[in-house]
Design a protein around this motif. Structure first.
Motif, PDB file in Angstrom:
ATOM      1  N   ILE A 270      -7.140  -1.706  -4.507  1.00 29.15           N
ATOM      2  CA  ILE A 270      -6.353  -0.467  -4.545  1.00 29.15           C
ATOM      3  C   ILE A 270      -6.471   0.149  -5.929  1.00 29.15           C
ATOM      4  O   ILE A 270      -6.261  -0.527  -6.938  1.00 29.15           O
ATOM      5  CB  ILE A 270      -4.868  -0.740  -4.227  1.00 29.15           C
TER       6      ILE A 270
ATOM      7  N   ASP B 291      -2.785   6.271  -2.258  1.00 24.14           N
ATOM      8  CA  ASP B 291      -3.635   5.269  -2.908  1.00 24.14           C
ATOM      9  C   ASP B 291      -5.103   5.504  -2.550  1.00 24.14           C
ATOM     10  O   ASP B 291      -5.416   5.928  -1.429  1.00 24.14           O
ATOM     11  CB  ASP B 291      -3.258   3.857  -2.439  1.00 24.14           C
TER      12      ASP B 291
ATOM     13  N   ILE C 299      -8.145   3.386  -1.657  1.00 24.84           N
ATOM     14  CA  ILE C 299      -8.413   2.000  -1.283  1.00 24.84           C
ATOM     15  C   ILE C 299      -9.913   1.761  -1.180  1.00 24.84           C
ATOM     16  O   ILE C 299     -10.670   2.642  -0.774  1.00 24.84           O
ATOM     17  CB  ILE C 299      -7.725   1.626   0.046  1.00 24.84           C
TER      18      ILE C 299
ATOM     19  N   ILE D 101      -8.819  -3.876   3.582  1.00 25.73           N
ATOM     20  CA  ILE D 101      -8.613  -3.425   2.206  1.00 25.73           C
ATOM     21  C   ILE D 101      -9.022  -4.521   1.226  1.00 25.73           C
ATOM     22  O   ILE D 101      -8.553  -5.655   1.307  1.00 25.73           O
ATOM     23  CB  ILE D 101      -7.140  -3.033   1.967  1.00 25.73           C
TER      24      ILE D 101
ATOM     25  N   VAL E 236       0.853  -1.195   0.000  1.00 32.50           N
ATOM     26  CA  VAL E 236       0.000   0.000   0.000  1.00 32.50           C
ATOM     27  C   VAL E 236       0.886   1.243   0.000  1.00 32.50           C
ATOM     28  O   VAL E 236       1.936   1.266   0.653  1.00 32.50           O
ATOM     29  CB  VAL E 236      -0.926   0.014   1.227  1.00 32.50           C
TER      30      VAL E 236
ATOM     31  N   PHE F  37      -6.508  -6.832  -3.830  1.00 29.48           N
ATOM     32  CA  PHE F  37      -5.429  -6.785  -2.844  1.00 29.48           C
ATOM     33  C   PHE F  37      -5.295  -8.136  -2.142  1.00 29.48           C
ATOM     34  O   PHE F  37      -6.268  -8.674  -1.621  1.00 29.48           O
ATOM     35  CB  PHE F  37      -5.724  -5.684  -1.819  1.00 29.48           C
TER      36      PHE F  37
END
Length: 246
Positions: free
Chosen positions: A182, A152, A154, A179, A148, A191
């Motif tokens: 992304i 970003d 998310i 998460i 990450v 992810f």
């Protein structure tokens, strides 16, 4: 002096205010509200005798450090002295150094983002704060090592967006496990072991009216992105709707 393993003492500011009404002073606890899962900022007063070896990813915590911790710590059952409370390591979320936040373990802080505005005819509805995506503001070393990056966008699971206020700014606190995907440079990627699935569940009719949702908790989908699962893209699968986020 030291306290038990994985336990700290944290010191907060004034715990009580005593407003005066008609010559009488009333006791109001300003620090703890059991209906609000939020945070406090306080100072490390005393360190534990030891921390478990499972706490691998963090910066060292020292006496005098300013930390962000759970609001739930400030209860009478945790009180050691006036404005000093016992606080388990798991309830300390971040350290503050030079007005910047350093999250611990698998924690990150995000900036809330708004959904797109909706325009219907001559009516325009401004987009509400999204419960699905946010922009990464600060992240722990471990979260960064997992891929990450700051900035970003998310996408996160349901009920992961715990809103708090730091430095007068509203932010969202969540964990790495929350998460789903992304978005970076305009491209969305799943992810770790998360799947991106196109829902192809067939909707039955009720009389002459087509359902707008399935009549079962089991859904059917086609895998668009498979993350690290090893499942081939294009695979058709069945999943529990309650475990999915749109």
């Amino acid at each position: 002096m030291r306290v038990a393993k994985n336990m700290f003492l944290v010191e907060v500011g004034e715990q009580f205010v005593r407003p005066e009404i008609g010559g009488f002073k009333f006791l109001v606890d300003t620090d703890f509200n059991p209906r609000i899962l939020s945070t406090r900022i306080g100072k490390i007063h005393t360190l534990p005798v030891a921390l478990d070896g499972e706490h691998l990813f963090d910066n060292e915590i020292k006496e005098g450090d300013m930390v962000v911790f759970s609001h739930l710590v400030c209860q009478n059952k945790n009180k050691f002295a006036e404005n000093i409370f016992f606080c388990k390591y798991q309830y300390i979320y971040a350290k503050i150094v030079n007005d910047s936040i350093t999250p611990f373990e698998d924690m990150l802080f995000c900036e809330p983002m708004h959904e797109d505005d909706i325009k219907i005819g001559c009516f325009e509805v401004k987009g509400a704060i999204s419960g699905k995506f946010a922009k990464v503001l600060e992240l722990s070393k471990h979260v960064k090592d997992q891929g990450v990056q700051k900035g970003d966008i998310i996408y996160f699971t349901k009920n992961a967006d715990y809103e708090i206020e730091l430095f007068g700014k509203s932010v969202l606190r969540m964990y790495l496990r929350n998460i789903i995907g992304i978005e970076r440079n305009g491209e969305l990627k799943t992810f770790r072991n998360k799947l991106l699935v196109k829902n192809i569940t067939k909707l039955k009719d009720v009389g002459q009216v087509k359902r707008i949702y399935a009549d079962t908790s089991l859904q059917t989908g086609v895998v668009i992105q498979s993350g690290t699962t090893g499942i081939a893209e294009g695979t058709e699968l069945t999943y529990l709707n309650g475990s999915a986020s749109a």
